[in-house]
Design an enzyme around this catalytic site. Structure first.
Site: not given
Ligand code: NBP
Length: 486
Positions: A192-193, A196, A189, A135
Site C-alpha cells: 500500500h505504501n 502511495e 501495508k 493507514s
Molecule cells: P513515532 O513513530 O514517532 O513513535 C513514537 C512512539 O515510540 C512514542 O510512544 C515513543 O515513546 C516511542 N518510542 C521511541 Br520513538 N523509541 C522507543 C524505544 N526505544 N522504546 C520504547 N518506545 C519508544 O510515532 P507515530 O508517528 O505515532 O507512529 C507510530 C507507529 O505508526 C510507527 O511505527 C509509524 O511508522 C506508524 N505509522 C505512522 C503514521 C503517521 O502518519 N505518523 C501513519 C501510519 C503508521 P516516548 O514518548 O517515550 O519517546
C-alpha cells in the site's frame, strides 16, 4: 466474580502515545470500548489523561505491570511505537505480565519479516501476535483508518469487533478484514505504501508537465478539481487541488516556495526490495523511490543544470487537448501501478502460503487510507468477478480504460521526452504495458549472450525445458556452466 472483575477492566490496552497512538485511542473510546493507555515516557500518559482523554473511556497505566493488571482476559494490547527495536523491547517487557492466549498487536509500520519472526516466536510462547497495517495518518487514526491485520488468526475473533468498528467504511463496509498469516498484514501495508509512492510520483510528474505547458497555478488547481469528479476521484488528487490553491501569509502561492527535495521513511524502498527479491517487475514504485533519491541530490542537480544541455523546445500544441491526454496518461499509469502491486502480492502469497483475498484488500484500501479512491472499487469488482485474475490489465474494465487512454498516454510520454521533462513513472508504466503485451521480447538475444560468454545454455522456442549450449566462437569448449549466474 471473575465476570464482574472483568467488567471493571479495560477492553484493550495501547502503548505509544505519539500522534497515531493518541488518535487511535480516542477513536476506540468513541466506539464504546474502554482503553488503557501507556507510554515509555509516563508523563505523556498524565498529560493525555488531563487533556485529550479527559471525560472519555480511557484509563492510564503507570507501568507495564499496571497496564496488564487493568485489562480483561484475554488481554489485547496494541503497540503504536517507532518500528524496530522499540517493538521487540515492549514485547520483552510485556511477556512476564501476560498469560497464554493474550494478544499483542503491532500497529506500527514494521517490516513484514520482523512480523513473521515475532508471530512465530510468540506462538511458541502461547501469545497470539498480530501485525496490523494502520493507514490514514493522524486523521485516519482518529476518525477511521484502513486496517490490515495479519498474524495469528486465533486472535481475530477477539479483535474483529473493535477493529471493524473503528475502521473507515466504504460503501457501508469496514475497510478492515483479516489479511493472512504471520507477516501478511504488514506486507499488504508495505505494498500500500509503495503504491502511495507511485501515485504521488505520477501526480508530481503531471504537475511538472503542467508547469511546462505554462498554465497558471489556478488553472492547475481547477484541472485537478475537475479530474476529481471522474475516474481519478481520490484523496491524493483532492489534496493536490487544495495544495495548489493554498496561499501563504504574503498572498503568494506556497507550493513554488517549497524546496524540491523529497524524503522517505523506507516503506517504498522495502516494496522495491521485495519486488526484486520475488522477481516481480514493480517498475513504477521503483522509479518513484529513485525519483525521490534523485530529487535529494539538489546540489548536484543545481550544478548540472548549468552545464548539461536540454532540447531547448517549447510546447506548441493545443493545451486543452494535451491536459486531457495527461489525465489519460495518469489514469493508465495508475492502472499499471496497481496491477504491478497486486502481482507482487500474488507472488508473496504463493511463497508464504498466504490466502490473500485481493478484492478484500482493494476494499481495505478503498477508504481511510492515503490511496483511497473510487478506482479501488473497480479493482474490488474485478477481483470479486475473477479471484484468479492474472493481471488487472486484462480485466475488461481496465482493458477498456487502457485501450481508450493509450494514444494520449503515448503522446504525453513522447512530449515529455521532446521537451526534456522527466516522466520516469509515466514512461515506465508505458514500457511495462508494451512489454507485458509483447508476445516476443528481445530476451532471446540475452540468452544467446549469456551462453556466448558464460556457457549458461539457452532454450529453443518450442523445446522449453531442454537446455542446450552452442560453441559460438568455434574455440570455446562444449561444457556448459552450472554455477555462475550473470
Ligand atoms: P513515532 O513513530 O514517532 O513513535 C513514537 C512512539 O515510540 C512514542 O510512544 C515513543 O515513546 C516511542 N518510542 C521511541 Br520513538 N523509541 C522507543 C524505544 N526505544 N522504546 C520504547 N518506545 C519508544 O510515532 P507515530 O508517528 O505515532 O507512529 C507510530 C507507529 O505508526 C510507527 O511505527 C509509524 O511508522 C506508524 N505509522 C505512522 C503514521 C503517521 O502518519 N505518523 C501513519 C501510519 C503508521 P516516548 O514518548 O517515550 O519517546
Amino acid at each position: 466474580m471473575l465476570h464482574i472483575l472483568n467488567l471493571l477492566k479495560g477492553d484493550i490496552g495501547l502503548i505509544g502515545l505519539a500522534v497515531m497512538g493518541q488518535n487511535l485511542i480516542l477513536n476506540i473510546a468513541d466506539h464504546g470500548f474502554t482503553v488503557v493507555a501507556f507510554n515509555r515516557t509516563v508523563e505523556k500518559v498524565h498529560s493525555f489523561l488531563a487533556n485529550e482523554a479527559k471525560g472519555k473511556r480511557i484509563i492510564g497505566a503507570e507501568s507495564i505491570a499496571d497496564l496488564a493488571s487493568k485489562l480483561k482476559a484475554p488481554r489485547r494490547i496494541i503497540l503504536l511505537v517507532k518500528a524496530g527495536p522499540a517493538v521487540d523491547s515492549f514485547i520483552d517487557q510485556l511477556l512476564p505480565h501476560l498469560e497464554k492466549g493474550d494478544i499483542i498487536i503491532d500497529g506500527g509500520n514494521s517490516e513484514y519479516q520482523d512480523t513473521e519472526r515475532r508471530s512465530k516466536d510468540l506462538a511458541v510462547k502461547g501469545i497470539r501476535f498480530v501485525g496490523s497495517g494502520v493507514s490514514g495518518g493522524e486523521e485516519g487514526a482518529r476518525y477511521g483508518p484502513s486496517l490490515m491485520p495479519g498474524g495469528n488468526k486465533e486472535a481475530w475473533p477477539y479483535i474483529k469487533d473493535i477493529f471493524q468498528s473503528i475502521a473507515a467504511k466504504a460503501d457501508g463496509q469496514p475497510c478492515c478484514d483479516w489479511v493472512g498469516n504471520d507477516g501478511a498484514g504488514h506486507f499488504v501495508k508495505m505494498v500500500h505504501n509503495g503504491i502511495e509512492y507511485g501515485d504521488m510520483q505520477l501526480i508530481g510528474e503531471v504537475y511538472h508537465l503542467m508547469l511546462a505547458l505554462g498554465i497558471s497555478q489556478e488553472e492547475m488547481a481547477n484541472t485537478f478539481a475537475e479530474w476529481n469528479k471522474g475516474e481519478l476521484d481520490s484523496f491524493l488528487i483532492d489534496i493536490t487541488k487544495d495544495i495548489l490553491k493554498y496561499k501563504d501569509t504574503d498572498g503568494q502561492y506556497l507550493l513554488p516556495k517549497i524546496r524540491d527535495t523529497a524524503g522517505q521513511k523506507g516503506t517504498g524502498k522495502w516494496t522495491a526490495i521485495a519486488a526484486l527479491n520475488y522477481g516481480i517487475p514493480v517498475t513504477l514504485i521503483g522509479e518513484a523511490v529513485f525519483s525521490r533519491c534523485l530529487s535529494a541530490l539538489k546540489d548536484e542537480r543545481q550544478n548540472a543544470s548549468k552545464v548539461l544541455p536540454g532540447p531547448n523546445a517549447k510546447f506548441s500544441g493545443d493545451k486543452k487537448k494535451f491536459l486531457e491526454e495527461i489525465r489519460q496518461a495518469l489514469y493508465a499509469s495508475k492502472i499499471v501501478s496497481y496491477a504491478q502491486g497486486f502481482m507482487l502480492l500474488r507472488e508473496a502469497a504463493k511463497v508464504h502460503n498466504w490466502e490473500l483475498d485481493y478484492g478484500a484488500i482493494a476494499l481495505m484500501w478503498r477508504g481511510g487510507c492515503i490511496i483511497r479512491s473510487v478506482f479501488l472499487g473497480q479493482i474490488k469488482k474485478a477481483f470479486d468477478k475473477d479471484p484468479n485474475l492474472k493481471s488487472l490489465l486484462i480485466a475488461p474494465f481496465f482493458l477498456d480504460a487502457l485501450t481508450k487512454a493509450q494514444t494520449g498516454w503515448r503522446n504525453v510520454v513522447a512530449t515529455g521526452v521532446t521537451l526534456g521533462i522527466p516522466t520516469p513513472a509515466l514512461a515506465t508504466a508505458l514500457a511495462f504495458y508494451d512489454g507485458y503485451r509483447s508476445e516476443r521480447l528481445p530476451a532471446n538475444l540475452l540468452q544467446a549472450q549469456r551462453d556466448y560468454f558464460g556457457a549458461h545454455t539457452y532454450e529453443l522456442l518450442g523445446q522449453e525445458g531442454k537446455f542446450v549450449h552452442t560453441n559460438w566462437t568455434g574455440h570455446g569448449g562444449n561444457v556448459s556452466a552450472s554455477t555462475y549466474i550473470a
